[in-house]
Scaffold this motif. Structure first.
Motif, short mmCIF file in Angstrom:
data_model
loop_
_atom_site.label_atom_id
_atom_site.label_comp_id
_atom_site.label_asym_id
_atom_site.label_seq_id
_atom_site.Cartn_x
_atom_site.Cartn_y
_atom_site.Cartn_z
N MET A 1 -111.83 -58.44 37.95
CA MET A 1 -111.15 -57.29 38.53
C MET A 1 -110.26 -57.74 39.69
SD MET A 1 -111.75 -54.59 36.91
CE MET A 1 -112.74 -54.33 35.44
N PHE A 2 -109.05 -57.23 39.73
CA PHE A 2 -108.06 -57.72 40.67
C PHE A 2 -107.73 -56.72 41.78
CE2 PHE A 2 -107.21 -59.88 36.62
CZ PHE A 2 -107.34 -61.20 37.03
N TYR A 3 -108.57 -55.71 41.95
CA TYR A 3 -108.27 -54.64 42.90
C TYR A 3 -109.51 -54.34 43.74
CZ TYR A 3 -104.85 -54.05 39.15
OH TYR A 3 -103.91 -54.27 38.19
N ASP A 4 -109.37 -54.41 45.06
CA ASP A 4 -110.48 -54.13 45.95
C ASP A 4 -110.11 -52.93 46.81
OD1 ASP A 4 -112.59 -54.09 47.77
OD2 ASP A 4 -112.76 -56.27 47.82
N TYR A 5 -110.84 -51.84 46.62
CA TYR A 5 -110.50 -50.56 47.25
C TYR A 5 -111.52 -50.10 48.29
CZ TYR A 5 -106.18 -48.75 45.27
OH TYR A 5 -104.85 -48.50 45.01
N HIS A 6 -112.20 -51.06 48.91
CA HIS A 6 -113.09 -50.71 50.03
C HIS A 6 -113.19 -51.94 50.92
CE1 HIS A 6 -116.84 -48.20 51.33
NE2 HIS A 6 -116.39 -48.93 52.35
N ILE A 7 -112.37 -51.97 51.97
CA ILE A 7 -112.25 -53.14 52.84
C ILE A 7 -112.20 -52.69 54.29
CG2 ILE A 7 -110.77 -55.08 53.49
CD1 ILE A 7 -109.71 -55.10 50.63
N HIS A 8 -112.95 -53.41 55.14
CA HIS A 8 -112.97 -53.11 56.58
C HIS A 8 -112.41 -54.29 57.38
CE1 HIS A 8 -115.15 -49.41 55.95
NE2 HIS A 8 -115.99 -50.06 55.16
N THR A 9 -111.77 -53.95 58.49
CA THR A 9 -111.13 -54.96 59.33
C THR A 9 -111.40 -54.66 60.80
OG1 THR A 9 -109.01 -53.81 59.71
CG2 THR A 9 -109.26 -54.97 57.60
N GLN A 10 -110.61 -55.26 61.64
CA GLN A 10 -110.75 -55.14 63.09
C GLN A 10 -110.72 -53.71 63.59
OE1 GLN A 10 -107.07 -57.27 63.09
NE2 GLN A 10 -106.05 -55.77 64.41
N PHE A 11 -110.20 -52.79 62.81
CA PHE A 11 -110.13 -51.39 63.26
C PHE A 11 -111.48 -50.68 63.12
CE2 PHE A 11 -105.71 -52.41 62.39
CZ PHE A 11 -105.06 -51.87 63.49
N SER A 12 -112.35 -51.19 62.27
CA SER A 12 -113.66 -50.59 62.10
C SER A 12 -114.60 -51.07 63.19
CB SER A 12 -114.26 -50.96 60.74
OG SER A 12 -113.70 -50.19 59.70
N GLY A 13 -115.47 -50.18 63.65
CA GLY A 13 -116.39 -50.52 64.72
C GLY A 13 -117.41 -51.57 64.34
N ASP A 14 -117.57 -51.86 63.04
CA ASP A 14 -118.54 -52.84 62.59
C ASP A 14 -117.89 -54.10 62.02
OD1 ASP A 14 -117.51 -51.59 60.38
OD2 ASP A 14 -119.44 -51.10 59.47
N SER A 15 -116.63 -54.33 62.38
CA SER A 15 -115.94 -55.54 61.93
C SER A 15 -114.99 -56.01 63.01
CB SER A 15 -115.15 -55.27 60.64
OG SER A 15 -114.38 -56.41 60.28
N ASP A 16 -114.89 -57.33 63.15
CA ASP A 16 -113.89 -57.89 64.06
C ASP A 16 -112.92 -58.81 63.31
OD1 ASP A 16 -115.52 -60.04 63.55
OD2 ASP A 16 -116.16 -60.35 65.63
N THR A 17 -112.86 -58.64 61.99
CA THR A 17 -111.99 -59.47 61.16
C THR A 17 -110.54 -59.02 61.25
OG1 THR A 17 -113.78 -59.86 59.58
CG2 THR A 17 -111.54 -60.28 58.82
N PRO A 18 -109.63 -59.89 61.65
CA PRO A 18 -108.21 -59.52 61.65
C PRO A 18 -107.75 -59.10 60.25
CG PRO A 18 -108.55 -61.58 62.83
CD PRO A 18 -109.84 -61.27 62.13
N VAL A 19 -106.91 -58.10 60.19
CA VAL A 19 -106.41 -57.63 58.90
C VAL A 19 -105.80 -58.79 58.12
CG1 VAL A 19 -104.89 -56.02 57.71
CG2 VAL A 19 -105.93 -55.36 59.88
#
Length: 266
Positions: A1-19
């Motif tokens: 599958m080539f589509y990921d439709y649930h992703i969290h980044t630095q904007f979420s309070g539980d992630s510090d991953t840069p977009v």
């Protein structure tokens, strides 16, 4: 599958991953399209600002990245918001205030507590706590309507105090089917959230019985998301998606643009 439709980044309070880290990983994995779906959870207990962020900054950042990555990766702008019965009108206003491509509605809080925390289970038998969670979804569906798919419908199984990592669908079948029928009547979909594999469930969220029953009842809209908060969890478990979908009666997945579904055969 080539589509990921649930992703969290630095904007979420539980992630510090840069977009950008998520997007670079998506390109590295050969994904065709991703949808960034950071958390907006109003009135989150004990820390009401934990899952809030500046949506103007969010759109400014993602629109610029859409242009930058346009030759290698399609980027959609989404949101995951936490549903609670008193938030229906507020969430509807939020959804109409920005040009989202896609919105996940999820249950993270039941009676002012997240089942993630052990305090949710105090004074409850496990079966009672699970039933209360599913009943809260049905209650949400009678007050909240401005979303596209319901996220990780059996989210609670990740945090069972017994650590069983599973539950009997048959015990909760009546209320689950009420939820599915309501979603279908509303024209809403569900997601296959592959984070269940990451949490050791040996199944997605929701489990296959729910996905299959949604399809049997006439449900058509299903998205695929890793619920990844770090690059290593992007597209996690996607190699198992196709066989599960086929087993459940699906021959396609759903993408969204400006809140409109598009069905892609696999």
């Amino acid at each position: 599958m080539f589509y990921d439709y649930h992703i969290h980044t630095q904007f979420s309070g539980d992630s510090d991953t840069p977009v950008r880290s998520m997007l670079d990983q998506a390109v590295s994995l050969g994904l065709k399209e991703v949808c960034i779906t950071d958390h907006i959870d109003y009135d989150y207990p004990n820390d009401p600002n934990l899952f809030l962020f500046n949506l103007d900054e969010y759109f400014s950042t993602l629109l610029a990245l859409q242009k930058e990555y346009q030759s290698t990766l399609s980027i959609k702008i989404g949101m995951e918001y936490g549903l609670m019965p008193h938030l229906g009108e507020k969430l509807k206003q939020l959804a109409s205030s920005y040009p989202f491509d896609f919105i996940i509605g999820s249950s993270h809080v039941v009676d002012q507590i997240d089942p993630y925390y052990p305090a949710y289970w105090e004074g409850k038998q496990e079966e009672e706590g699970i039933l209360q969670y599913f009943e809260s979804i049905l209650e949400n569906l009678h007050t909240c309507s401005d979303f596209d798919v319901y996220g990780h419908i059996d989210y609670i199984v990740r945090y069972l105090p017994s650590q069983k990592k599973s539950y009997s669908y048959e015990i909760y079948q009546e209320v689950i089917e009420q939820c599915l029928r309501k979603l279908i009547a509303m024209g809403k979909g569900i997601e296959m959230n592959t984070a269940g594999f990451k949490y050791g469930l040996n199944a997605p969220n929701p489990k296959t019985e729910i996905i299959q029953r949604y399809r049997e009842l006439g449900g058509e809209i299903i998205t695929i998301g890793s619920d990844g908060h770090t690059p290593q969890h992007l597209a996690y478990g996607f190699e198992r998606v196709r066989s599960i979908l086929e087993q459940c009666g699906f021959q396609y997945i759903t993408l969204f643009q400006k809140r409109k579904p598009e069905f892609i055969r696999f």
